[in-house]
Design a protein around this motif. Structure first.
Motif, PDB file in Angstrom:
ATOM      1  N   GLU A 161       0.618  -1.585  -0.411  1.00 38.71           N
ATOM      2  CA  GLU A 161      -0.154   0.098  -0.024  1.00 38.71           C
ATOM      3  C   GLU A 161       0.769   1.707   0.173  1.00 38.71           C
ATOM      4  N   ALA A 162       1.772   1.107   0.767  1.00 41.20           N
ATOM      5  CA  ALA A 162       2.949   2.316   1.180  1.00 41.20           C
ATOM      6  C   ALA A 162       3.581   2.784  -1.128  1.00 41.20           C
ATOM      7  N   LEU A 163       4.145   1.624  -1.057  1.00 43.51           N
ATOM      8  CA  LEU A 163       4.835   1.655  -2.817  1.00 43.51           C
ATOM      9  C   LEU A 163       3.338   1.947  -3.416  1.00 43.51           C
ATOM     10  N   ALA A 164       1.765   1.490  -3.523  1.00 42.53           N
ATOM     11  CA  ALA A 164       1.107   2.246  -4.463  1.00 42.53           C
ATOM     12  C   ALA A 164       1.010   3.402  -4.567  1.00 42.53           C
ATOM     13  N   HIS A 165       1.024   3.710  -3.067  1.00 46.06           N
ATOM     14  CA  HIS A 165       0.960   5.086  -3.166  1.00 46.06           C
ATOM     15  C   HIS A 165       1.657   6.059  -3.446  1.00 46.06           C
ATOM     16  N   ALA A 166       2.803   5.764  -3.231  1.00 49.40           N
ATOM     17  CA  ALA A 166       4.261   6.375  -4.184  1.00 49.40           C
ATOM     18  C   ALA A 166       4.191   6.726  -5.282  1.00 49.40           C
ATOM     19  N   GLU A 167       3.546   5.514  -5.974  1.00 50.89           N
ATOM     20  CA  GLU A 167       3.482   4.912  -7.853  1.00 50.89           C
ATOM     21  C   GLU A 167       2.036   5.634  -8.026  1.00 50.89           C
ATOM     22  N   ALA A 168       1.120   6.115  -7.363  1.00 49.21           N
ATOM     23  CA  ALA A 168      -0.148   6.879  -7.180  1.00 49.21           C
ATOM     24  C   ALA A 168       1.391   8.545  -7.641  1.00 49.21           C
ATOM     25  N   CYS A 169       1.413   8.998  -7.240  1.00 54.35           N
ATOM     26  CA  CYS A 169       2.001  10.525  -6.598  1.00 54.35           C
ATOM     27  C   CYS A 169       3.547  10.721  -7.684  1.00 54.35           C
ATOM     28  N   PHE A 170       4.005   9.918  -7.948  1.00 54.64           N
ATOM     29  CA  PHE A 170       4.557   9.276  -9.296  1.00 54.64           C
ATOM     30  C   PHE A 170       3.896   9.961 -10.769  1.00 54.64           C
ATOM     31  N   ASP A 171       3.167   9.363 -10.694  1.00 50.74           N
ATOM     32  CA  ASP A 171       1.995   8.863 -12.161  1.00 50.74           C
ATOM     33  C   ASP A 171       1.447   9.834 -12.613  1.00 50.74           C
ATOM     34  N   ALA A 172       0.916  10.926 -10.836  1.00 56.01           N
ATOM     35  CA  ALA A 172       0.270  12.527 -11.576  1.00 56.01           C
ATOM     36  C   ALA A 172       2.093  12.992 -11.589  1.00 56.01           C
ATOM     37  N   GLY A 173       3.103  13.352 -11.277  1.00 61.63           N
ATOM     38  CA  GLY A 173       4.108  13.905 -11.951  1.00 61.63           C
ATOM     39  C   GLY A 173       4.756  14.413 -10.732  1.00 61.63           C
ATOM     40  N   GLY A 174       4.245  14.196  -9.354  1.00 60.90           N
ATOM     41  CA  GLY A 174       5.073  14.929  -8.137  1.00 60.90           C
ATOM     42  C   GLY A 174       6.344  13.707  -7.563  1.00 60.90           C
ATOM     43  N   THR A 175       6.643  13.806  -6.076  1.00 58.86           N
ATOM     44  CA  THR A 175       7.807  12.876  -5.357  1.00 58.86           C
ATOM     45  C   THR A 175       7.355  12.997  -4.367  1.00 58.86           C
ATOM     46  N   VAL A 176       7.750  11.752  -3.438  1.00 56.20           N
ATOM     47  CA  VAL A 176       7.309  11.856  -2.085  1.00 56.20           C
ATOM     48  C   VAL A 176       8.487  11.843  -1.769  1.00 56.20           C
ATOM     49  N   VAL A 177       7.720  11.821  -0.471  1.00 56.57           N
ATOM     50  CA  VAL A 177       9.015  11.781   0.680  1.00 56.57           C
ATOM     51  C   VAL A 177       8.682  11.255   1.940  1.00 56.57           C
ATOM     52  N   ILE A 178       9.914  10.469   1.922  1.00 52.95           N
ATOM     53  CA  ILE A 178       9.534   9.547   2.711  1.00 52.95           C
ATOM     54  C   ILE A 178       9.776   9.460   4.419  1.00 52.95           C
ATOM     55  N   GLU A 179       9.486   8.866   4.983  1.00 55.48           N
ATOM     56  CA  GLU A 179       9.783   8.931   6.464  1.00 55.48           C
ATOM     57  C   GLU A 179       9.942   7.968   8.059  1.00 55.48           C
ATOM     58  N   GLU A 180      10.691   8.023   8.904  1.00 53.06           N
ATOM     59  CA  GLU A 180      10.006   7.284   9.876  1.00 53.06           C
ATOM     60  C   GLU A 180       8.808   7.736  10.569  1.00 53.06           C
ATOM     61  N   TYR A 181       8.778   6.163  11.033  1.00 52.44           N
ATOM     62  CA  TYR A 181       7.168   6.615  11.641  1.00 52.44           C
ATOM     63  C   TYR A 181       8.002   7.764  13.350  1.00 52.44           C
ATOM     64  N   LEU A 182       6.684   8.641  13.203  1.00 56.18           N
ATOM     65  CA  LEU A 182       6.424   8.863  14.477  1.00 56.18           C
ATOM     66  C   LEU A 182       5.650   8.595  16.369  1.00 56.18           C
ATOM     67  N   ASP A 183       5.937   7.742  16.524  1.00 57.88           N
ATOM     68  CA  ASP A 183       4.633   7.665  17.707  1.00 57.88           C
ATOM     69  C   ASP A 183       4.703   8.634  18.892  1.00 57.88           C
ATOM     70  N   GLY A 184       3.627   8.323  19.411  1.00 59.46           N
ATOM     71  CA  GLY A 184       3.220   9.455  20.538  1.00 59.46           C
ATOM     72  C   GLY A 184       2.349  10.425  20.129  1.00 59.46           C
ATOM     73  N   PRO A 185       1.970  11.282  20.603  1.00 57.25           N
ATOM     74  CA  PRO A 185       0.489  12.189  20.960  1.00 57.25           C
ATOM     75  C   PRO A 185       0.426  13.816  20.007  1.00 57.25           C
ATOM     76  N   GLU A 186       0.217  13.595  18.453  1.00 56.86           N
ATOM     77  CA  GLU A 186       0.614  14.545  18.734  1.00 56.86           C
ATOM     78  C   GLU A 186      -0.634  16.276  18.917  1.00 56.86           C
ATOM     79  N   VAL A 187       0.253  17.233  18.963  1.00 56.54           N
ATOM     80  CA  VAL A 187      -0.398  18.374  19.079  1.00 56.54           C
ATOM     81  C   VAL A 187       0.434  19.147  18.104  1.00 56.54           C
ATOM     82  N   SER A 188      -1.539  20.221  17.855  1.00 52.52           N
ATOM     83  CA  SER A 188      -1.199  21.492  16.469  1.00 52.52           C
ATOM     84  C   SER A 188      -0.782  23.162  17.519  1.00 52.52           C
ATOM     85  N   LEU A 189       0.879  23.365  16.900  1.00 54.26           N
ATOM     86  CA  LEU A 189       0.289  24.751  17.167  1.00 54.26           C
ATOM     87  C   LEU A 189       0.754  26.150  16.355  1.00 54.26           C
TER      88      LEU A 189
END
Ligand code: AMP
Ligand code: GLY
Length: 436
Positions: A161-189
């Motif tokens: 699924e991760a690879l399919a999303h990347a390929e869909a972005c490439f097909d649309a002419g874009g690039t992707v950022v792939i990153e490490e998973y962050l655990d822990g609660p999220e905050v918007s400041l």
């Protein structure tokens, strides 16, 4: 002071409502607004992302300040056009808005400013993507590099699924950022910046997934609350010192000062606080919760930011109550939302003490208010605590009638039960070692 608010959503409705409560604001206009905004101020049917049209409107209205709400007009250069015309504008230039419009650019700035964030790689081909996925391991995080209304990010343990999303972005002419998973609660400041000085608003939490228990696809945001009782006491100071001020300084040093809201999307992980993403604007629906509590007049505050005078502002004042915002979305959101259905119960919801309704995707059709987008409205409630604010917000939601609509039933639920666990060391400085 005459203010023009640019944008069509719930965030803009919240901004307009706050401006109407500012004694120094004499006139508020919106473009294009929505059905709820049109009930309280004059609206103008211009394309929010057309720099010339917005500038012409602001000039004809004699606006003393223009507030640009969404990311698309910022990325289209609406602030640049207004600034060139000599009209004070709250919202970053096109170049400064790259902090949101390009995730790869944001990563470069964070690296240069030593801001803690997830390790990441840019990938332009399936091979590069596969390599990056295997480097970081599961769970996988794949982000469309460009603007995607909060829906361009896939977090999954399924490599295909991760690879399919990347390929869909490439097909649309874009690039992707792939990153490490962050655990822990999220905050918007949200941190206001005048290009040099920064002023934080109160932290909020957003609920990105469509279904309860954070299941289903990512959306633009299904609800929010503020403040965060469970947040570490030094969180805001820490974000200012290690994230917001260094980022604003870096942007200024590059000759592209950032004026507007630096939205810091953070994860409080066991290895320290990390930036998940920057946005270049107020978040939606967090703004609906945050501005419900702001007592400092909003117009003067944002004008000070637009004019480079935030250092002269007094300490912000806040309502002691807690705010909860619950989004009511259309059937099929975030996929292909159903629209055009009548919305009932708006008056009944607002009749509840402490409750107001902010419109997002609504329009007037034959004198009737109908749905016109994925996220249709937010019911916002102020209560003495999270339990009461939630009860009031959901009492409001129960009054709303919209065929096929959906909403989450667990907005602020864990926090109201004291169930949010902040990993030890999350607000500490441990990760400075890791960065150096
Ligand atoms: P973004 O558009 O970058 O905010 O991503 C949308 C949502 O995806 C975030 O609010 C997180 O819930 C999730 N997300 C993004 N990046 C990560 C990450 N590195 N680790 C875990 N979750 C993430
Ligand atoms: N609520 C998330 C955002 O505004 O991007």
């Amino acid at each position: 002071m005459k203010v023009l608010v640019v944008g069509p959503g719930g965030r803009e409705h919240a901004i307009v409502r706050a401006l109407l409560a500012d004694p120094y604001v004499s006139e508020v206009h919106a473009a294009p607004g929505n059905a709820g905004i049109a009930q309280i101020v004059p609206v103008h049917p211009v394309n929010a992302s057309d720099p010339a049209a917005v500038t012409e409107l602001a000039r004809s209205l004699g606006s003393d300040l223009v507030i640009v709400g969404p990311e698309a007009p910022l990325a289209a250069g609406v602030s640049d056009a207004l600034a060139e015309a000599g009209i004070p504008v709250f919202g970053p230039s096109r170049e400064a808005a790259q902090l949101e419009a390009s995730k790869a650019f944001a990563k470069q700035i964070m690296a240069a400013a030593n801001v803690p964030t997830a390790m990441a790689r840019v990938a332009a081909t399936a091979e590069e993507a596969a390599d990056a996925l295997d480097t970081f391991g599961a769970p996988y995080v794949v982000k469309d590099d460009g603007l995607a209304a909060g829906k361009g990010v896939v977090v999954t343990s399924d490599r295909d699924e991760a690879l399919a999303h990347a390929e869909a972005c490439f097909d649309a002419g874009g690039t992707v950022v792939i990153e490490e998973y962050l655990d822990g609660p999220e905050v918007s400041l949200f941190v206001l910046s005048d290009g040099r000085h920064v002023v934080p608003l109160a932290p909020a939490q957003d609920f990105k997934r469509i279904f309860d228990n954070d299941e289903g696809p990512n959306t633009g945001g299904m609800g929010a609350y503020s403040p965060l009782e469970w947040a570490p006491a030094n969180l805001v100071d820490d974000v200012i010192a290690r994230v917001a001020q260094p980022t604003v300084d870096e942007m200024a040093a590059r000759g592209t000062p950032f004026v507007g809201v630096l939205y810091c999307g953070l994860a409080l992980t066991s290895r320290g606080m990390r930036v998940i993403e920057f946005n270049a604007r107020f978040g939606d629906p967090e703004t609906q919760a945050v501005l419900a509590r702001l007592k400092t007049p909003l117009g003067g505050l944002l004008l000070a930011a637009a004019k480079g005078e935030l250092d002269a502002m007094e300490q912000l004042k806040w309502d002691a109550r807690t705010a909860v915002a619950v989004v009511v979305a259309s059937e099929n959101y975030p996929d292909t939302p159903r629209t055009g259905d009548p919305i009932l119960g708006l008056v009944e919801a607002e009749a509840i003490e402490g409750v107001h309704v902010l419109h997002a995707g609504t329009r007037i059709d034959d004198a009737e208010i109908v749905s016109a987008g994925g996220r249709v409205l937010a019911v916002v409630a102020l209560g003495q605590d999270l339990v009461q604010a939630r009860d009031l917000a959901y009492a409001g939601v129960a009054e709303i009638g919209l065929e096929g609509s959906q909403h989450r039933t667990d907005i602020a639920l864990k926090a109201s039960r004291g169930e949010i666990v902040v990993p030890a060391g999350s607000a500490g400085v441990d990760n400075e070692k890791e960065l150096s």
